[in-house]
Design an enzyme around this catalytic site. Structure first.
Site, PDB file in Angstrom:
ATOM      1  N   SER A 127     -21.177  79.735  25.759  1.00  7.27           N
ATOM      2  CA  SER A 127     -21.020  80.114  24.353  1.00  7.27           C
ATOM      3  C   SER A 127     -22.236  79.649  23.571  1.00  7.27           C
ATOM      4  O   SER A 127     -22.917  78.692  23.974  1.00  7.27           O
ATOM      5  CB  SER A 127     -19.760  79.468  23.778  1.00  7.27           C
ATOM      6  OG  SER A 127     -19.706  79.600  22.364  1.00  7.27           O
ATOM      7  N   TYR A 140     -14.818  71.857  21.850  1.00  7.07           N
ATOM      8  CA  TYR A 140     -15.177  73.121  22.503  1.00  7.07           C
ATOM      9  C   TYR A 140     -16.685  73.194  22.729  1.00  7.07           C
ATOM     10  O   TYR A 140     -17.147  73.582  23.806  1.00  7.07           O
ATOM     11  CB  TYR A 140     -14.717  74.296  21.647  1.00  7.07           C
ATOM     12  CG  TYR A 140     -15.058  75.645  22.233  1.00  7.07           C
ATOM     13  CD1 TYR A 140     -14.415  76.116  23.371  1.00  7.07           C
ATOM     14  CD2 TYR A 140     -16.032  76.452  21.645  1.00  7.07           C
ATOM     15  CE1 TYR A 140     -14.741  77.347  23.915  1.00  7.07           C
ATOM     16  CE2 TYR A 140     -16.356  77.684  22.179  1.00  7.07           C
ATOM     17  CZ  TYR A 140     -15.704  78.132  23.322  1.00  7.07           C
ATOM     18  OH  TYR A 140     -16.026  79.352  23.862  1.00  7.07           O
TER      19      TYR A 140
END
Length: 263
Positions: A127, A140
């Protein structure tokens, strides 16, 4: 599309929805044998497997390796998001994020490598959060940064074997990921309503996110043709990554906190 001498054997984790499901369809359309790994069985072409469980992963990958004789492309796509303050994070939520995003990549890659030959590739879906940390997305971001470092390390380790490893860092894509993210709005006087405001501020941009199919076309090309170590998907994130090379880290962190911190 040019004809190949043989089908590729492709394994995709988290293939029951979103990016994984779209990639599975693209590889199948290209004539490949595609095996989707999911926590629940979805019928033909699927293997029931929880990527956080090393034993179940070994069993699923060994079954594929014994049936097909090899694995040509592995796409580690299974993941889960989380929002909330680090200080107030629940132990179970933290473990779920790390076990799915990091341990899952480790478990599946370790089991699959012995079935991979020269010219094979491991594609780890990371990501842009691995590159730019966000307030109240810290866990995250940390998990995806770990995926990047694991990818780069394995790339060096497997180079002489002719097995390539690449980290793909997409920006925001229209999938069910936002809906399924673990949201912890627990707060205190320290944070006030910043946690909820920061979370909802990002989530409300769902309609402006990248089309899933368009993003997956880029990932498919990376998996089948590209040779780099890391790719960013999303023009604005590429620009931001370029700019970040010339801006002090402290300045980047301050600017990100001001823009995304729910103030």
């Amino acid at each position: 599309m040019s004809k190949r001498k043989e089908k590729r054997v492709v394994v995709i984790t988290g293939a029951s929805s979103g990016i994984g499901r779209e990639l599975k369809a693209m590889f199948e359309a290209a004539g490949d044998d595609v095996l989707g790994l999911s926590r629940t069985s979805c019928g033909g072409g699927w293997r029931e497997c929880d990527v956080t469980d090393p034993e179940r992963v070994r069993a699923a990958i060994d079954a594929i390796g014994q049936e097909y004789g090899r694995i040509d492309i592995l796409v580690n796509n299974a993941g889960v998001g989380i929002s909330g303050a680090v200080e107030l994070a629940e132990d179970d939520d933290y473990q779920k994020v790390i076990k799915t995003n990091v341990d899952g990549v480790f478990n599946v890659s370790r089991a699959a490598v012995k079935y991979m030959r020269r010219g094979s590739k491991i594609v780890n879906i990371s990501s842009v959060c691995a590159l730019f940390s966000l307030p109240f997305r810290s866990l995250y971001c940390a998990a995806k940064a770990a995926v990047n470092m694991l990818s780069f390390g394995m790339r060096m380790e497997l180079k002489d074997s002719g097995i390539s490893v690449v980290a793909v860092c997409p920006g925001e894509i229209k999938t069910g990921f936002t809906k399924n993210r673990i949201k912890n709005f627990a707060t205190s006087e320290r944070y006030g309503d910043r946690i909820e405001r920061a979370t909802l501020g990002i989530d409300k941009k769902e309609d402006r996110r990248m089309d899933c199919k368009a993003a997956c076309k880029k990932i498919f090309k990376i998996a089948t043709k590209k040779k780099g170590a890391v790719y960013i998907i999303g023009f604005k994130y590429k620009v931001l990554n370029f700019v970040s090379r010339f801006v002090p880290v402290g300045a980047m962190v301050s600017a990100t906190g001001a823009l995304m911190g729910g103030k």
